[in-house]
Design a protein around this motif. Structure first.
Motif, PDB file in Angstrom:
ATOM      1  N   MET A   1       0.849  -1.175   0.000  1.00 18.18           N
ATOM      2  CA  MET A   1       0.000   0.000   0.000  1.00 18.18           C
ATOM      3  C   MET A   1       0.897   1.241   0.000  1.00 18.18           C
ATOM      4  O   MET A   1       1.830   1.335   0.786  1.00 18.18           O
ATOM      5  N   SER A   2       0.590   2.160  -0.875  1.00 17.65           N
ATOM      6  CA  SER A   2       1.385   3.389  -0.965  1.00 17.65           C
ATOM      7  C   SER A   2       1.135   4.265   0.271  1.00 17.65           C
ATOM      8  O   SER A   2       0.105   4.134   0.937  1.00 17.65           O
ATOM      9  N   PRO A   3       2.081   5.159   0.575  1.00 17.99           N
ATOM     10  CA  PRO A   3       1.875   6.057   1.722  1.00 17.99           C
ATOM     11  C   PRO A   3       0.600   6.889   1.606  1.00 17.99           C
ATOM     12  O   PRO A   3      -0.089   7.113   2.595  1.00 17.99           O
ATOM     13  N   GLN A   4       0.272   7.322   0.383  1.00 16.21           N
ATOM     14  CA  GLN A   4      -0.940   8.124   0.226  1.00 16.21           C
ATOM     15  C   GLN A   4      -2.195   7.263   0.443  1.00 16.21           C
ATOM     16  O   GLN A   4      -3.148   7.711   1.081  1.00 16.21           O
TER      17      GLN A   4
ATOM     18  N   ALA B   1      -2.376   4.641   2.331  1.00 19.37           N
ATOM     19  CA  ALA B   1      -2.436   4.419   3.781  1.00 19.37           C
ATOM     20  C   ALA B   1      -3.002   5.644   4.492  1.00 19.37           C
ATOM     21  O   ALA B   1      -3.802   5.521   5.427  1.00 19.37           O
ATOM     22  N   ALA B   2      -2.611   6.823   4.048  1.00 21.04           N
ATOM     23  CA  ALA B   2      -3.117   8.060   4.647  1.00 21.04           C
ATOM     24  C   ALA B   2      -4.629   8.171   4.470  1.00 21.04           C
ATOM     25  O   ALA B   2      -5.341   8.586   5.390  1.00 21.04           O
ATOM     26  N   TRP B   3      -5.126   7.805   3.292  1.00 21.76           N
ATOM     27  CA  TRP B   3      -6.573   7.835   3.068  1.00 21.76           C
ATOM     28  C   TRP B   3      -7.281   6.841   3.972  1.00 21.76           C
ATOM     29  O   TRP B   3      -8.352   7.135   4.518  1.00 21.76           O
ATOM     30  N   ALA B   4      -6.714   5.662   4.156  1.00 23.22           N
ATOM     31  CA  ALA B   4      -7.313   4.657   5.045  1.00 23.22           C
ATOM     32  C   ALA B   4      -7.335   5.158   6.486  1.00 23.22           C
ATOM     33  O   ALA B   4      -8.338   5.007   7.194  1.00 23.22           O
ATOM     34  N   ILE B   5      -6.240   5.768   6.912  1.00 21.90           N
ATOM     35  CA  ILE B   5      -6.165   6.321   8.267  1.00 21.90           C
ATOM     36  C   ILE B   5      -7.192   7.441   8.433  1.00 21.90           C
ATOM     37  O   ILE B   5      -7.870   7.538   9.465  1.00 21.90           O
ATOM     38  N   LEU B   6      -7.307   8.283   7.418  1.00 20.98           N
ATOM     39  CA  LEU B   6      -8.281   9.367   7.470  1.00 20.98           C
ATOM     40  C   LEU B   6      -9.701   8.816   7.584  1.00 20.98           C
ATOM     41  O   LEU B   6     -10.527   9.344   8.342  1.00 20.98           O
TER      42      LEU B   6
ATOM     43  N   LEU C   1      -5.271  10.412  14.603  1.00 24.61           N
ATOM     44  CA  LEU C   1      -5.239   9.780  13.288  1.00 24.61           C
ATOM     45  C   LEU C   1      -5.332  10.818  12.176  1.00 24.61           C
ATOM     46  O   LEU C   1      -4.667  10.680  11.141  1.00 24.61           O
ATOM     47  N   LEU C   2      -6.128  11.857  12.376  1.00 21.41           N
ATOM     48  CA  LEU C   2      -6.176  12.944  11.394  1.00 21.41           C
ATOM     49  C   LEU C   2      -4.793  13.555  11.230  1.00 21.41           C
ATOM     50  O   LEU C   2      -4.340  13.816  10.108  1.00 21.41           O
ATOM     51  N   THR C   3      -4.113  13.755  12.327  1.00 19.89           N
ATOM     52  CA  THR C   3      -2.762  14.331  12.290  1.00 19.89           C
ATOM     53  C   THR C   3      -1.812  13.448  11.492  1.00 19.89           C
ATOM     54  O   THR C   3      -1.012  13.948  10.695  1.00 19.89           O
ATOM     55  N   VAL C   4      -1.914  12.144  11.675  1.00 20.24           N
ATOM     56  CA  VAL C   4      -1.063  11.204  10.926  1.00 20.24           C
ATOM     57  C   VAL C   4      -1.392  11.291   9.431  1.00 20.24           C
ATOM     58  O   VAL C   4      -0.488  11.349   8.588  1.00 20.24           O
TER      59      VAL C   4
END
Length: 110
Positions: A1-4, A6-11, A50-53
């Motif tokens: 999974m790309s960093p972006q 992963a960021a969407w999943a975390i968001l 998680l938003l911050t991450v």
């Protein structure tokens, strides 16, 4: 999974937690009930964390709008389904506009 990705999943998880904390704070009745207050406050901190991450990889305007949009639609939907809040065509239409905005922002940031 790309960093972006992963960021969407975390968001997305952060936005789901926003729904939980908003509903818990409703049940806390102005912080007069201990356990809903504790749950709401704790989950709110987790959601913010998680938003911050997610913000490490995503633009702040887009991420915040998506986070708030998912939370708003989730809380409103839960209120209508389980808390006896009114369901009107106008309310559903405006919630639909929020969903369109969230999906659109996600699409343009891909």
């Amino acid at each position: 999974m790309s960093p972006q990705a992963a960021a969407w999943a975390i968001l997305f998880v952060a936005a789901l937690l926003e729904i939980v904390w908003a509903l818990a704070l409703k049940q806390a009745e102005g912080f007069s009930r201990l356990w809903p207050s504790v749950l709401g406050s704790t989950v709110a901190m987790a959601s913010f964390a998680l938003l911050t991450v997610a913000l490490r990889q995503l633009p702040v305007g887009t991420a915040y709008a998506v986070w708030v949009g998912i939370g708003a639609v989730g809380v409103a939907g839960t209120g209508m389904l389980f808390l006896g809040e009114s369901v009107t065509p106008q309310r559903l239409a405006f919630l639909g506009l929020i969903v369109i905005g969230v999906v659109g922002l996600r699409a343009v940031e891909s």
